[in-house]
Design a protein around this motif. Sequence first.
Motif, short mmCIF file in Angstrom:
data_model
loop_
_atom_site.label_atom_id
_atom_site.label_comp_id
_atom_site.label_asym_id
_atom_site.label_seq_id
_atom_site.Cartn_x
_atom_site.Cartn_y
_atom_site.Cartn_z
N SER A 43 82.95 17.27 -7.68
CA SER A 43 82.03 16.15 -7.48
C SER A 43 82.82 14.85 -7.46
O SER A 43 83.92 14.76 -8.01
N TYR A 44 82.21 13.87 -6.84
CA TYR A 44 82.86 12.56 -6.73
C TYR A 44 82.94 11.88 -8.09
O TYR A 44 83.94 11.24 -8.41
N ILE A 45 81.91 12.02 -8.91
CA ILE A 45 81.86 11.34 -10.21
C ILE A 45 82.99 11.81 -11.11
O ILE A 45 83.61 11.01 -11.82
N GLU A 46 83.32 13.10 -11.08
CA GLU A 46 84.40 13.62 -11.93
C GLU A 46 85.76 13.05 -11.53
O GLU A 46 86.63 12.89 -12.37
N ALA A 71 81.13 0.06 -0.79
CA ALA A 71 80.27 1.15 -0.29
C ALA A 71 81.02 2.00 0.74
O ALA A 71 80.93 3.24 0.71
N VAL A 72 81.75 1.36 1.63
CA VAL A 72 82.53 2.11 2.63
C VAL A 72 83.59 2.95 1.94
O VAL A 72 83.81 4.12 2.29
N ALA A 73 84.27 2.40 0.94
CA ALA A 73 85.31 3.15 0.22
C ALA A 73 84.71 4.36 -0.49
O ALA A 73 85.26 5.46 -0.43
N THR A 74 83.58 4.17 -1.13
CA THR A 74 82.93 5.27 -1.85
C THR A 74 82.50 6.36 -0.88
O THR A 74 82.76 7.55 -1.11
N ALA A 75 81.85 5.98 0.21
CA ALA A 75 81.40 6.97 1.19
C ALA A 75 82.59 7.68 1.84
O ALA A 75 82.57 8.91 2.02
N MET A 76 83.64 6.92 2.16
CA MET A 76 84.81 7.51 2.81
C MET A 76 85.50 8.52 1.89
O MET A 76 85.82 9.64 2.30
N MET A 77 85.72 8.13 0.63
CA MET A 77 86.41 9.04 -0.29
C MET A 77 85.56 10.26 -0.63
O MET A 77 86.09 11.37 -0.78
N PHE A 83 90.06 7.29 -7.91
CA PHE A 83 89.77 6.57 -6.67
C PHE A 83 89.60 5.06 -6.88
O PHE A 83 89.40 4.32 -5.92
N VAL A 84 89.67 4.58 -8.12
CA VAL A 84 89.46 3.16 -8.41
C VAL A 84 90.42 2.26 -7.63
O VAL A 84 89.99 1.24 -7.06
#
Length: 174
Positions: free
Chosen positions: A91-94, A66-72, A99-100
Motif C-alpha cells: 500500500s502507498y500509506i505503508e 497531488a501529482v506526486a502522490t498519484a504518480m508514486m 516518498f516524502v
Amino acid sequence: MSNKVIYAIYNDDDILMDAVKKTRAAHHHIEEVFTPFPVHGLDKAMGIAPTRLAICAFLYGCVGLAVATAMMNYIMIQDWPQDIGGKPSFSYIENMPAFVPIMFELTVFFAAHLMVITFYMRSKLWPFKDAENPDVRTTDDHFLMEVAVNDNEEELISFFQSTGAVEVKVIDKH
C-alpha cells in the motif's frame, strides 16, 4: 480625450517617495513609477493593493503534491511493485515515508514553474514584446513617475517641479 501624461523624473528614491505621497494627497492619478531598483514601501505609498500571488503559489504547490502522490502510487504500487530493501509495496500509506523527498521536490517544482508562468501572464511579458520603459535613465540611476493629465497641464508641471523633480516632460502617449 487626450492621452497626455507627465513624466516627472527624480534622481533620489527618498525624494520620489515624498513626491508620490504628495501626489496622492493632491488626488492626482499615478499611472506608473519606473525605478532602477526596488524601492521598499513604494507600492504602499502608491496605494497598490497587496498581491494575491502567494495564494496561487500555495495552490500550485498543492497541485504538485497531488501529482506526486498519484504518480508514486501508480508507479510504485499499482504498475510495477517491487520489494526494495525488504519493504513490500502492498500500500502507498505503508511506504509514504520513503516518498516524502519526492513529494517535496514535486511540490516545489510545480509551485516554482507555474508561478513563473503566472508572473509572465499577469505582467503581460510575452516573448518578443517591446520594452515599455519610457526613459533609458530609469534603468541606471533615475526614477520616473507617470501621471495622467486632465486639462491641468501647467498646474501639474509646477506641482512636480515643487516636489523636487529634476525634469518634467509632457508626452502624448499612444
